[in-house]
Design a protein around this motif. Structure first.
Motif, PDB file in Angstrom:
ATOM      1  N   LYS A  41     -64.184-133.916   7.238  1.00 36.23           N
ATOM      2  CA  LYS A  41     -63.910-133.744   8.910  1.00 36.23           C
ATOM      3  C   LYS A  41     -63.483-132.218   9.045  1.00 36.23           C
ATOM      4  O   LYS A  41     -62.140-131.887   8.820  1.00 36.23           O
ATOM      5  N   PRO A  42     -64.233-131.368   9.357  1.00 32.08           N
ATOM      6  CA  PRO A  42     -63.782-129.845   9.463  1.00 32.08           C
ATOM      7  C   PRO A  42     -62.976-129.892  10.556  1.00 32.08           C
ATOM      8  O   PRO A  42     -63.150-130.412  11.535  1.00 32.08           O
ATOM      9  N   VAL A  43     -61.769-129.067  10.414  1.00 36.12           N
ATOM     10  CA  VAL A  43     -60.909-128.830  11.376  1.00 36.12           C
ATOM     11  C   VAL A  43     -61.133-127.282  12.075  1.00 36.12           C
ATOM     12  O   VAL A  43     -60.619-127.220  13.400  1.00 36.12           O
ATOM     13  N   ALA A  44     -62.252-126.557  11.505  1.00 36.30           N
ATOM     14  CA  ALA A  44     -62.686-125.498  12.323  1.00 36.30           C
ATOM     15  C   ALA A  44     -64.088-125.238  11.977  1.00 36.30           C
ATOM     16  O   ALA A  44     -64.382-125.651  10.948  1.00 36.30           O
ATOM     17  N   VAL A  45     -64.688-124.294  12.742  1.00 36.86           N
ATOM     18  CA  VAL A  45     -65.943-124.033  12.320  1.00 36.86           C
ATOM     19  C   VAL A  45     -66.170-122.399  12.725  1.00 36.86           C
ATOM     20  O   VAL A  45     -65.772-121.810  13.655  1.00 36.86           O
ATOM     21  N   ALA A  46     -66.781-121.853  11.408  1.00 42.21           N
ATOM     22  CA  ALA A  46     -67.096-120.405  11.510  1.00 42.21           C
ATOM     23  C   ALA A  46     -68.696-120.073  11.715  1.00 42.21           C
ATOM     24  O   ALA A  46     -69.468-120.736  11.365  1.00 42.21           O
ATOM     25  N   HIS A  47     -68.679-119.007  12.400  1.00 43.36           N
ATOM     26  CA  HIS A  47     -70.047-118.496  12.988  1.00 43.36           C
ATOM     27  C   HIS A  47     -70.356-117.022  12.926  1.00 43.36           C
ATOM     28  O   HIS A  47     -69.274-116.433  12.744  1.00 43.36           O
ATOM     29  N   ASP A  48     -71.404-116.933  12.910  1.00 37.06           N
ATOM     30  CA  ASP A  48     -71.606-115.420  13.088  1.00 37.06           C
ATOM     31  C   ASP A  48     -71.468-114.785  14.431  1.00 37.06           C
ATOM     32  O   ASP A  48     -71.413-115.461  15.324  1.00 37.06           O
ATOM     33  N   LEU A  49     -71.239-113.328  14.515  1.00 31.97           N
ATOM     34  CA  LEU A  49     -70.980-112.914  16.077  1.00 31.97           C
ATOM     35  C   LEU A  49     -72.149-112.874  16.704  1.00 31.97           C
ATOM     36  O   LEU A  49     -71.975-112.742  17.975  1.00 31.97           O
ATOM     37  N   HIS A  50     -73.387-112.837  16.235  1.00 30.38           N
ATOM     38  CA  HIS A  50     -74.768-113.069  17.021  1.00 30.38           C
ATOM     39  C   HIS A  50     -74.650-114.122  18.162  1.00 30.38           C
ATOM     40  O   HIS A  50     -74.723-115.166  17.545  1.00 30.38           O
ATOM     41  N   PRO A  51     -74.524-113.960  19.317  1.00 24.57           N
ATOM     42  CA  PRO A  51     -74.173-114.993  20.075  1.00 24.57           C
ATOM     43  C   PRO A  51     -75.619-115.987  20.337  1.00 24.57           C
ATOM     44  O   PRO A  51     -75.829-117.055  20.567  1.00 24.57           O
ATOM     45  N   ASP A  52     -76.833-114.951  19.933  1.00 15.41           N
ATOM     46  CA  ASP A  52     -78.381-115.949  20.239  1.00 15.41           C
ATOM     47  C   ASP A  52     -78.660-116.871  18.934  1.00 15.41           C
ATOM     48  O   ASP A  52     -79.627-117.475  19.167  1.00 15.41           O
ATOM     49  N   TYR A  53     -78.042-116.494  17.835  1.00 16.40           N
ATOM     50  CA  TYR A  53     -78.493-117.147  16.455  1.00 16.40           C
ATOM     51  C   TYR A  53     -78.232-118.773  17.108  1.00 16.40           C
ATOM     52  O   TYR A  53     -77.127-119.196  17.556  1.00 16.40           O
ATOM     53  N   LEU A  54     -79.223-119.629  16.552  1.00 23.16           N
ATOM     54  CA  LEU A  54     -79.136-121.016  16.735  1.00 23.16           C
ATOM     55  C   LEU A  54     -78.000-121.705  15.940  1.00 23.16           C
ATOM     56  O   LEU A  54     -77.566-122.462  16.526  1.00 23.16           O
ATOM     57  N   ALA A  55     -77.731-120.957  14.753  1.00 24.35           N
ATOM     58  CA  ALA A  55     -76.354-121.618  14.388  1.00 24.35           C
ATOM     59  C   ALA A  55     -75.123-121.287  15.148  1.00 24.35           C
ATOM     60  O   ALA A  55     -74.368-122.199  15.022  1.00 24.35           O
ATOM     61  N   THR A  56     -75.188-120.231  15.751  1.00 22.25           N
ATOM     62  CA  THR A  56     -74.017-119.921  16.577  1.00 22.25           C
ATOM     63  C   THR A  56     -73.844-120.868  17.586  1.00 22.25           C
ATOM     64  O   THR A  56     -72.877-121.268  17.769  1.00 22.25           O
ATOM     65  N   GLY A  71     -63.982-129.706  20.608  1.00 26.68           N
ATOM     66  CA  GLY A  71     -62.521-129.614  20.444  1.00 26.68           C
ATOM     67  C   GLY A  71     -62.028-128.848  19.193  1.00 26.68           C
ATOM     68  O   GLY A  71     -60.878-128.638  18.777  1.00 26.68           O
ATOM     69  N   ILE A  72     -63.239-128.469  18.417  1.00 24.91           N
ATOM     70  CA  ILE A  72     -62.697-127.987  17.129  1.00 24.91           C
ATOM     71  C   ILE A  72     -62.662-126.449  17.257  1.00 24.91           C
ATOM     72  O   ILE A  72     -63.398-125.603  17.933  1.00 24.91           O
ATOM     73  N   GLU A  73     -61.814-125.951  16.583  1.00 30.47           N
ATOM     74  CA  GLU A  73     -61.464-124.383  16.432  1.00 30.47           C
ATOM     75  C   GLU A  73     -62.699-123.487  16.238  1.00 30.47           C
ATOM     76  O   GLU A  73     -63.340-123.964  14.882  1.00 30.47           O
ATOM     77  N   LEU A  74     -62.820-122.496  17.122  1.00 33.77           N
ATOM     78  CA  LEU A  74     -64.054-121.619  16.571  1.00 33.77           C
ATOM     79  C   LEU A  74     -63.544-120.462  15.893  1.00 33.77           C
ATOM     80  O   LEU A  74     -62.437-119.721  16.338  1.00 33.77           O
ATOM     81  N   ILE A  75     -64.173-120.018  14.644  1.00 38.02           N
ATOM     82  CA  ILE A  75     -63.645-118.704  14.134  1.00 38.02           C
ATOM     83  C   ILE A  75     -64.888-117.908  14.032  1.00 38.02           C
ATOM     84  O   ILE A  75     -65.642-118.021  13.026  1.00 38.02           O
ATOM     85  N   PRO A  76     -65.043-116.735  14.691  1.00 41.58           N
ATOM     86  CA  PRO A  76     -65.906-115.790  14.282  1.00 41.58           C
ATOM     87  C   PRO A  76     -65.803-115.051  13.158  1.00 41.58           C
ATOM     88  O   PRO A  76     -64.891-114.708  12.914  1.00 41.58           O
ATOM     89  N   VAL A  77     -66.793-114.977  12.440  1.00 36.82           N
ATOM     90  CA  VAL A  77     -67.069-113.997  11.266  1.00 36.82           C
ATOM     91  C   VAL A  77     -67.983-112.872  11.189  1.00 36.82           C
ATOM     92  O   VAL A  77     -69.161-113.269  11.308  1.00 36.82           O
ATOM     93  N   GLN A  78     -67.403-111.561  10.971  1.00 38.63           N
ATOM     94  CA  GLN A  78     -68.391-110.477  11.001  1.00 38.63           C
ATOM     95  C   GLN A  78     -69.258-110.938   9.722  1.00 38.63           C
ATOM     96  O   GLN A  78     -69.058-111.026   8.809  1.00 38.63           O
ATOM     97  N   HIS A  79     -70.817-110.637   9.945  1.00 40.27           N
ATOM     98  CA  HIS A  79     -71.743-110.797   8.999  1.00 40.27           C
ATOM     99  C   HIS A  79     -71.515-110.356   7.711  1.00 40.27           C
ATOM    100  O   HIS A  79     -71.644-110.898   6.601  1.00 40.27           O
ATOM    101  N   HIS A  80     -71.251-109.105   7.819  1.00 38.42           N
ATOM    102  CA  HIS A  80     -71.142-108.393   6.398  1.00 38.42           C
ATOM    103  C   HIS A  80     -69.814-108.623   5.612  1.00 38.42           C
ATOM    104  O   HIS A  80     -69.723-108.578   4.562  1.00 38.42           O
TER     105      HIS A  80
END
Ligand SMILES: [Zn+2]
Ligand SMILES: [Zn+2]
Ligand SMILES: [Zn+2]
Length: 765
Positions: free
Chosen positions: A456-471, A481-490
């Motif tokens: 059960k993830p307590v946080a979810v990490a995603h790319d900085l690109h707002p239009d990616y469907l994964a984002t 309610g899960i915490e979001l953590i943006p992570v730069q691609h490189h």
């Protein structure tokens, strides 16, 4: 009775992949051979054993538990507690204990074992030519599991009731098929059937033999495999391959080929010892091996390429088919261009009826889509380019404990990653997140992994690109309610390579790829970072250049060339470049000029992938592409045609300092490439020199950064490092300058590895 002989009791917990791999029968045999009493059982988190007997027998048992474990078992940990004896009289295999919150590893699907193959080809065996033959050492696992613990009712085999003979094998602890959940035979198990593209059965006595005859006659047959349908045709027939390309709408992206055996593989490719090891491993991936000039596989299979993706049969059905046809067969994912692989019979008939003439189907359902894995061997070690069948869902082991998070990945070649304890469950290859089918496949597979591994993830990490469907998927989770953590691609790339190599202290990260949104809003891709899991600092990059028309330019690299020449060398440079390039449309040129000069719809990029594209198009190698990376790949291929491949010459470039940032300037590089070209230096020679230059840049930059970074560890990540020539030259130069160099192994260097990096970073955030 002397003290040494008094019976002792040991309670043992074994963790790792120890279920569904014949572990309990192995323990049973080991215990009974040593005359030990007690029991063994599967639980939701381990295999638990109690054994009672003389101390030296117990010690021997513990030693052999690891040393003689079944081939598919992967033991991570054995914990032993000594207790007073209780007086067991027998050794039993007890019922599985289910504990809902606990996590148990699951074996990937495994290629057919030698013993099953022998049965398959023995006319006197009851499983002669039976395409679903398997045992505890081989066969489907992950693709048929709906939930844990791994028992037949929780797999897609539940609808097949075992016949008495299969049941007897299943119940006998000494049998190779004891508790083999997919156990089956021609009497009680799944069956194959051949149908045409309207779903009507083809009348024949042997569906597999008839399918083989159709393949020989040049037809395209969709074959239901382990994780979905593969499209097959005769790889030696240019006509068949061309027709498959036309129908699949895939004009030049390479196909993989399945060959009958190792001898055949060597007839078509140069196979090193390491490559042979990979091809014949239980994982049995596609291996990109050097293609022989005298191979009879049509060049249409992988146009302009030096490497051919080969694999050996990995299911009984493949073995039967290949030994019937004696031909190398193209085997490519059953989909239309970039959609996910089709897995159900109805779905395949609906989606693939315009591509395949016939369908070799069966009635065992596939629960999870699972593509073939792709690997390459370079500098003696293997690295995965696509991680799926045979590898996922086995986790990437971490050196440290992490909190449960989900990394959603980026866009192309996407995967996701869920973490738990010291495990990173990197999903199988999901695909390019460009259509609704792939996004659904992504979401379904996330739920499956959460359920199977009780995460059960307590946080979810995603790319900085707002239009990616994964984002966007991550944003949706945030609503829950899960915490979001943006992570730069490189940064994610660097962390992924660090985790792949078990590194923890800060490194110099060299990340070369096509596209990744930077923290300054520009498109990055030629990056030098000083990073660890906690933070990342950009210390250098390729200079920013305009990408006319944005992402659309990547389909037409000649547009990138024009923009770069204009930006770097002005009108005169553009004029000279145009003289080398063929057929540039004047109207289009005017638009690009306007875009660059007025900075209209021309985002800035520091991408090395685009630099390769621009040089490729400038040399007239590839101006428009059909698949991602094609222009750069063909530029690499040109280098192999050079008479002096080992040449060390390079092009001039400079490095400018802007505060802590070092910026690589490529104006001189382009003007000298143009000069060489004007003077008739062949493309092959220019390509070699260009590769040398990029490798030199890396060395030059790392030497400049190492003091500031206080480390000599360099990690190389990003899809550009699939370029073997560049990889070899770069690693060679760095090692000669005393850097410790780390490259990817278990995880792709391309964006298929991003989610791992995101997850690890997020679990420290
Ligand atoms: Zn087997
Ligand atoms: Zn049976
Ligand atoms: Zn990337």
């Amino acid at each position: 009775m002397t003290k040494a002989e008094a019976p002792k009791l040991a309670r043992i917990s074994v963790r790792g992949i120890v279920q569904g791999v014949g572990f309990r029968p192995f323990v049973y045999r080991l215990a009974t051979d040593l005359n030990l009493k007690g029991w063994v059982c599967n639980t939701s988190e381990d295999v638990r054993i109690e054994i009672e007997g003389p101390r030296d027998s117990i010690d021997k048992f513990c030693l052999n538990l690891k040393a003689q474990a079944p081939p598919l078992a992967h033991i991570e940990e054995i914990a032993v507690t000594h207790l007073p004896a209780v007086g067991y009289r027998d050794f039993d295999i007890r019922r599985s204990l289910v504990d809902k919150g606990k996590c148990q590893l699951i074996s990937p699907d495994i290629a057919t074992c030698r013993t099953c193959l022998d049965e398959l080809s023995d006319p006197n065996d009851r499983r002669y030519r039976y395409p679903f033959t398997n045992c505890t050492n081989c066969g489907p696992r992950f693709t048929i599991i709906e939930d844990m613990p791994y028992d037949r009712p929780k797999t897609t085999m539940r609808s097949f009731a075992m016949c008495p003979r299969c049941q007897a094998e299943y119940d006998n602890p000494l049998d190779r098929r004891f508790h083999a959940q997919p156990n089956a035979c021609p009497i009680c198990g799944p069956r194959v059937e051949l149908v045409d593209n309207r779903g009507y059965a083809v009348s024949c006595s042997d569906a597999m033999y008839t399918a083989g005859q159709m393949l020989k006659a040049g037809e395209i047959v969709a074959i239901k495999g382990l994780g979905g349908f593969l499209l097959a045709c005769d790889a030696t027939s240019e006509l068949a391959v061309k027709s498959l390309r036309h129908r699949k709408r895939r004009s030049s992206k390479p196909f993989a080929v399945m060959v009958e055996n190792m001898e055949e593989a060597k007839r078509h490719c140069y196979i090193s010892m390491e490559e042979e090891g990979l091809l014949t491993s239980p994982q049995s991936p596609i291996v990109l091996a050097r293609w022989r000039q005298d191979s009879t596989v049509s060049r249409e299979v992988a146009p302009n390429l030096r490497y051919l993706g080969v694999m050996l049969p990995y299911t009984p059905l493949h073995h039967i088919l290949l030994s019937d046809v004696h031909l190398p067969l193209v085997m490519t994912s059953g989909n239309l261009s970039e959609e996910p692989i089709a897995k159900d019979n109805d779905e395949a008939l609906r989606r693939l009826s315009g591509i395949a003439d016939y369908f070799l189907i069966h009635n065992r359902d596939i629960y999870s889509r699972y593509d073939d894995s792709v690997a390459m061997v370079e500098r003696g070690s293997s690295q995965l380019i696509r991680r799926a069948r045979g590898y996922a869902p086995y986790p990437i082991p971490l050196k440290f404990k992490v909190r449960p998070v989900l990394g959603c990945g980026a866009h192309l070649k996407n995967t996701f990653c869920l973490t738990r304890d010291k495990h990173a469950f990197l999903s199988q290859h999901i695909g390019d997140m460009e259509n609704i089918e792939t996004v659904e496949h992504f979401a379904d597979t996330v739920s499956l992994y959460e359920r199977l591994f009780r995460i059960k993830p307590v946080a979810v990490a995603h790319d900085l690109h707002p239009d990616y469907l994964a984002t966007r998927y991550a944003m949706e989770m945030n609503k829950g309610g899960i915490e979001l953590i943006p992570v730069q691609h490189h940064h994610a790339h660097v962390a992924s390579c660090m985790a792949d190599n078990g590194l923890q202290s800060p490194v110099i990260g060299v990340v070369f790829d096509g596209t990744g949104l930077g923290s300054d809003g520009h498109i990055w891709g030629g990056e030098f970072l000083v990073a660890d899991y906690h933070s990342s600092r950009r210390v250098g990059h390729l200079e920013y250049l305009p990408l006319p028309g944005g992402d659309a330019a990547t389909r037409k690299p000649y547009r990138i060339t024009l923009a770069y020449l204009l930006a770097l060398l002005g009108e005169e440079g553009l004029r000279q470049g145009l003289a080398l390039m063929k057929d540039v449309d004047n109207a289009e040129l005017a638009i690009i000029q306007r875009q660059v000069e007025k900075r209209l719809n021309s985002p800035l990029t520091s991408s090395i992938g685009r630099l390769f594209d621009a040089v490729s198009a400038l040399l007239g190698i590839r101006g428009e592409i059909d698949y991602e990376g094609q222009a750069a790949i063909e530029l690499e291929m040109a280098a192999y045609k050079a008479p002096h491949e080992g040449e060390e010459d390079s092009y001039p470039y400079s490095v400018a300092e802007d505060g802590d940032l070092r910026i690589i300037k490529v104006c001189d590089l382009f003007s000298t490439v143009i000069k060489d070209s004007q003077q008739g230096v062949p493309r092959s020679g220019i390509s070699v020199k260009f590769h040398n230059t990029v490798a030199q840049m890396v060395k030059h930059m790392c030497l400049s950064i190492t003091g500031d970074a206080a480390t000599n560890k360099v990690v190389l990540s990003g899809g550009v490092f699939q370029n073997r020539l560049l990889l070899n030259k770069t690693v060679g130069l760095l090692e000669r300058s005393n850097f410790e160099v780390y490259t990817h192994k278990q995880v792709p260097c391309n964006d298929g590895g991003i989610s791992l990096g995101q997850a690890v970073i997020a679990s420290f955030a």
